[in-house]
Design a protein around this motif. Structure first.
Motif, mmCIF file in Angstrom:
data_model
loop_
_atom_site.group_PDB
_atom_site.id
_atom_site.type_symbol
_atom_site.label_atom_id
_atom_site.label_comp_id
_atom_site.label_asym_id
_atom_site.label_seq_id
_atom_site.Cartn_x
_atom_site.Cartn_y
_atom_site.Cartn_z
ATOM 1 N N LEU A 144 -8.535 -73.154 2.693
ATOM 2 C CA LEU A 144 -9.514 -74.149 2.298
ATOM 3 C C LEU A 144 -8.956 -75.050 1.315
ATOM 4 C CD1 LEU A 144 -12.927 -72.084 2.331
ATOM 5 C CD2 LEU A 144 -12.009 -73.649 4.062
ATOM 6 N N ARG A 145 -8.342 -74.421 0.116
ATOM 7 C CA ARG A 145 -8.014 -75.102 -0.844
ATOM 8 C C ARG A 145 -6.470 -75.416 -1.010
ATOM 9 N NH1 ARG A 145 -11.977 -71.923 -2.110
ATOM 10 N NH2 ARG A 145 -13.949 -72.990 -2.812
ATOM 11 N N GLY A 146 -5.692 -74.825 -0.173
ATOM 12 C CA GLY A 146 -4.148 -74.993 -0.342
ATOM 13 C C GLY A 146 -3.751 -74.010 -1.465
ATOM 14 N N LEU A 147 -2.407 -73.828 -1.359
ATOM 15 C CA LEU A 147 -1.578 -73.124 -2.411
ATOM 16 C C LEU A 147 -0.172 -73.577 -2.399
ATOM 17 C CD1 LEU A 147 -1.862 -70.719 -4.442
ATOM 18 C CD2 LEU A 147 -1.130 -69.180 -2.378
ATOM 19 N N ASP A 148 0.314 -73.831 -3.686
ATOM 20 C CA ASP A 148 1.627 -74.331 -3.757
ATOM 21 C C ASP A 148 1.857 -75.660 -2.672
ATOM 22 O OD1 ASP A 148 1.972 -72.525 -5.919
ATOM 23 O OD2 ASP A 148 2.742 -71.011 -4.537
ATOM 24 N N GLY A 149 2.827 -75.489 -1.869
ATOM 25 C CA GLY A 149 2.986 -76.612 -1.120
ATOM 26 C C GLY A 149 2.200 -76.395 0.342
ATOM 27 N N MET A 150 1.289 -75.505 0.386
ATOM 28 C CA MET A 150 0.651 -75.462 1.606
ATOM 29 C C MET A 150 -0.756 -76.401 1.479
ATOM 30 S SD MET A 150 -1.084 -72.401 3.737
ATOM 31 C CE MET A 150 -2.635 -72.564 4.751
ATOM 32 N N PRO A 151 -1.086 -77.068 2.284
ATOM 33 C CA PRO A 151 -2.105 -78.244 2.403
ATOM 34 C C PRO A 151 -3.403 -77.411 2.710
ATOM 35 C CG PRO A 151 -0.961 -78.719 4.367
ATOM 36 C CD PRO A 151 -0.123 -77.521 3.543
ATOM 37 N N PRO A 152 -4.537 -77.910 2.164
ATOM 38 C CA PRO A 152 -5.774 -77.207 2.520
ATOM 39 C C PRO A 152 -6.251 -77.598 3.741
ATOM 40 C CG PRO A 152 -6.041 -79.199 1.441
ATOM 41 C CD PRO A 152 -4.701 -79.009 1.218
ATOM 42 N N VAL A 153 -5.635 -76.840 4.966
ATOM 43 C CA VAL A 153 -5.644 -77.090 6.271
ATOM 44 C C VAL A 153 -7.252 -76.798 6.656
ATOM 45 C CG1 VAL A 153 -3.472 -76.918 7.042
ATOM 46 C CG2 VAL A 153 -4.772 -74.892 7.196
ATOM 47 N N GLY A 154 -7.902 -76.061 5.938
ATOM 48 C CA GLY A 154 -9.277 -75.666 6.470
ATOM 49 C C GLY A 154 -10.334 -76.881 6.421
ATOM 50 N N ASP A 155 -9.829 -78.085 5.724
ATOM 51 C CA ASP A 155 -10.687 -79.350 5.748
ATOM 52 C C ASP A 155 -10.460 -79.857 7.152
ATOM 53 O OD1 ASP A 155 -11.077 -78.999 2.965
ATOM 54 O OD2 ASP A 155 -9.487 -80.553 2.507
ATOM 55 N N MET A 156 -9.765 -79.588 8.124
ATOM 56 C CA MET A 156 -9.536 -80.141 9.302
ATOM 57 C C MET A 156 -10.054 -79.090 10.230
ATOM 58 S SD MET A 156 -5.580 -81.684 9.091
ATOM 59 C CE MET A 156 -4.745 -80.614 8.425
ATOM 60 N N MET A 157 -10.760 -78.053 9.760
ATOM 61 C CA MET A 157 -11.312 -77.098 10.890
ATOM 62 C C MET A 157 -12.875 -76.522 10.630
ATOM 63 S SD MET A 157 -8.550 -73.959 10.442
ATOM 64 C CE MET A 157 -6.684 -74.311 10.685
ATOM 65 N N THR A 158 -13.634 -76.496 11.512
ATOM 66 C CA THR A 158 -14.845 -75.894 11.375
ATOM 67 C C THR A 158 -14.822 -74.684 10.827
ATOM 68 O OG1 THR A 158 -15.101 -74.820 13.487
ATOM 69 C CG2 THR A 158 -15.581 -77.126 13.615
ATOM 70 N N ASP A 159 -15.909 -74.242 10.460
ATOM 71 C CA ASP A 159 -16.362 -72.808 9.644
ATOM 72 C C ASP A 159 -15.783 -71.812 10.752
ATOM 73 O OD1 ASP A 159 -17.004 -74.049 7.566
ATOM 74 O OD2 ASP A 159 -19.476 -73.627 7.682
ATOM 75 N N ALA A 160 -16.062 -71.954 11.840
ATOM 76 C CA ALA A 160 -15.922 -70.882 12.820
ATOM 77 C C ALA A 160 -14.314 -71.015 13.020
ATOM 78 C CB ALA A 160 -16.413 -71.281 14.317
ATOM 79 N N GLN A 161 -13.477 -72.031 13.235
ATOM 80 C CA GLN A 161 -12.193 -72.086 13.368
ATOM 81 C C GLN A 161 -11.493 -71.464 12.149
ATOM 82 O OE1 GLN A 161 -11.893 -76.408 14.045
ATOM 83 N NE2 GLN A 161 -10.802 -76.101 15.878
#
Length: 140
Positions: free
Chosen positions: A89-106
């Motif tokens: 949801l929030r990312g870490l180091d170089g990983m982007p917050p990909v949860g922003d592009m997903m539903t809660d179920a995903q």
């Protein structure tokens, strides 16, 4: 070269140069790509293979090259569902917050999937309600 491959190259070049994509591209079916700013994939395995595996690799062993992508296989950090949710949801180091592009179920599906595959066997499935609560929680 196939027409589809040429079209993909043209779209990549268009994006790199800031040119708009062809109008008919939005309607073109392509099971391997998500459309817009959200992922169309459903289920943990599908999300992992089409989203996460690009960096973490299909076997979840990670990679080193242009960047360092940590392994998710046999990862004791995945024992904490809250940690994994925070990263997605929030990312870490170089990983982007990909949860922003997903539903809660995903998010729930892919987090549960990585916690129960690739040599990981952590109990407790993550639910969409868990994800919704994590989205509302203040960042650490």
């Amino acid at each position: 070269m196939r027409f589809g491959a040429l079209r993909a190259i043209a779209l990549i070049l268009s994006a790199a140069l800031g040119a708009p994509a062809p109008a008919d591209e939005a309607a073109a079916p392509n099971a391997g790509m998500s459309r817009g700013w959200t992922f169309a994939e459903q289920g943990g395995a599908d999300l992992y293979s089409h989203v996460c595996a690009a960096c973490h690799q299909p076997d979840a062993k990670g990679a080193v090259g242009a960047g360092a992508y940590p392994p998710l296989s046999d990862d004791k950090d995945l024992g904490s569902a809250e940690f994994v949710l925070g990263v997605v949801l929030r990312g870490l180091d170089g990983m982007p917050p990909v949860g922003d592009m997903m539903t809660d179920a995903q998010v729930a599906d892919v987090v549960t999937y990585v916690r129960t595959h690739f040599g990981n066997s952590f109990p407790g499935a993550v639910s969409p309600a868990d994800v919704a609560a994590a989205r509302k929680a203040p960042s650490p």
